[in-house]
Scaffold this motif. Structure first.
Motif, PDB file in Angstrom:
ATOM      1  N   ASP A  93       0.810  -1.220   0.000  1.00  0.00           N
ATOM      2  CA  ASP A  93       0.000   0.000   0.000  1.00  0.00           C
ATOM      3  C   ASP A  93       0.844   1.270   0.000  1.00  0.00           C
ATOM      4  N   GLY A  96       3.330   1.231  -3.239  1.00  0.00           N
ATOM      5  CA  GLY A  96       2.776   1.046  -4.578  1.00  0.00           C
ATOM      6  C   GLY A  96       3.272  -0.241  -5.232  1.00  0.00           C
ATOM      7  N   ARG A  98       3.325  -4.374  -5.910  1.00  0.00           N
ATOM      8  CA  ARG A  98       2.236  -5.354  -5.971  1.00  0.00           C
ATOM      9  C   ARG A  98       2.691  -6.679  -5.349  1.00  0.00           C
ATOM     10  N   LYS A 213       9.167   8.714   1.576  1.00  0.00           N
ATOM     11  CA  LYS A 213       8.312   8.805   0.394  1.00  0.00           C
ATOM     12  C   LYS A 213       8.376  10.146  -0.330  1.00  0.00           C
TER      13      LYS A 213
END
Ligand code: ATP
Ligand code: MG
Length: 256
Positions: A93, A96, A98, A213
């Protein structure tokens, strides 16, 4: 689940065992996963059951790689699905990346169960069910998704098998391992080797991602450039030795 008293000196470790046993009981973890967990526990004891500084450095470098990646994938196996489904979903989450299910003892039923288990923890996308490509390996961990691990530039592989780790590195991917054994083939071949318990490592990485981030790409690249994986491995071996030495000396046992 067995009732474990909170004041038990090995509470955390016993809870972890219960989670793995529960994973076996509900069909997401293989019995062999119990043995892998045992090996991990032994190394965790040597390291002092804490995140050492060199592991935190590796975890920050790993986050920098994931944040800069084009197609980052977090590989999920039966042990991590039982132990840290929530943290894997949280890391996917915030970064980003998968999730992709990838199993040594693969069956469609197990892939499905793990996928559902991850969805129950809030995962949107879970790859691994297609299995439309093979890596050049003779076991089922070769089976991957074309738009997932096969085409990924960065792959996070907690509790990975040494030969698949090597194969992914040969495919010129950036491979981030999480493995408590500082001398496993996985640790020795990964690009970034996180030598920490997967429960602590993922929880730190979620926090580090939140801190990092908003940094510029240049400053993330600086983190990667400054990173030295061989030094992380040798610092870990030194820490293990010092930890054992201190434990011995506390008890008046001579360290030769
Ligand atoms: P390799 O194939 O890399 O030589 P291996 O055959 O010793 O490694 P595997 O069974 O392939 O090991 O994978 C299990 C690895 O995961 C072991 O090195 C073990 O120490 C590690 N491990 C097990 N549980 C944990 C955990 N909770 N956190 C981190 N690492 C763990
Ligand atoms: Mg192995």
């Amino acid at each position: 689940m067995t009732d474990i008293p909170k004041d038990h000196p090995r509470y955390e470790s016993l809870i972890t065992r219960e989670k793995i046993v529960n994973g076996v009981n509900i069909g997401i973890t293989s019995k062999q996963g119990l043995v892998a967990q045992g090996r991990g526990e032994a190394f965790d004891y040597l390291i002092g059951e804490k995140t050492i500084e060199s592991a935190a450095i590796a975890e920050r470098a790993a986050v920098a790689h994931i944040l800069l990646a084009r197609n980052p994938i977090i590989s999920v196996n039966g042990n991590t699905a039982a132990l840290v489904p929530d943290l894997m979903v949280a890391l996917a989450d915030v970064t980003g990346a998968r999730l992709e299910v990838n199993l040594f003892h693969r069956s469609d039923a197990r892939v499905h169960k793990i996928t559902e288990h991850l969805r129950s923890q809030g995962a949107d996308v879970v790859l691994g069910g297609k299995g439309d490509k093979r890596l050049d390996l003779s076991h089922d961990r070769a089976i991957v998704d074309e738009d997932g691990i096969f085409s990924a530039d960065v792959v996070l592989v907690p509790l990975e098998d040494g030969d698949r780790c090597q194969k992914l590195v040969e495919m010129r991917k950036t491979v981030i391992s999480i493995d408590l054994n500082p001398l496993s083939r996985t640790t020795l071949t990964a690009t970034v080797s996180i030598i920490d318990n997967v429960t602590r490592a993922l929880s730190n990485m979620v926090q580090f991602t939140k801190d990092m981030k908003n940094k510029s790409n240049d400053s993330l690249l600086d983190v990667i450039d400054a990173y030295d994986n061989d030094k992380v491995i040798s610092d870990t071996l030194y820490s293990m030795q010092e930890n054992l030495k201190n434990k011995a000396e506390e008890r008046g046992i001579k360290w030769i």
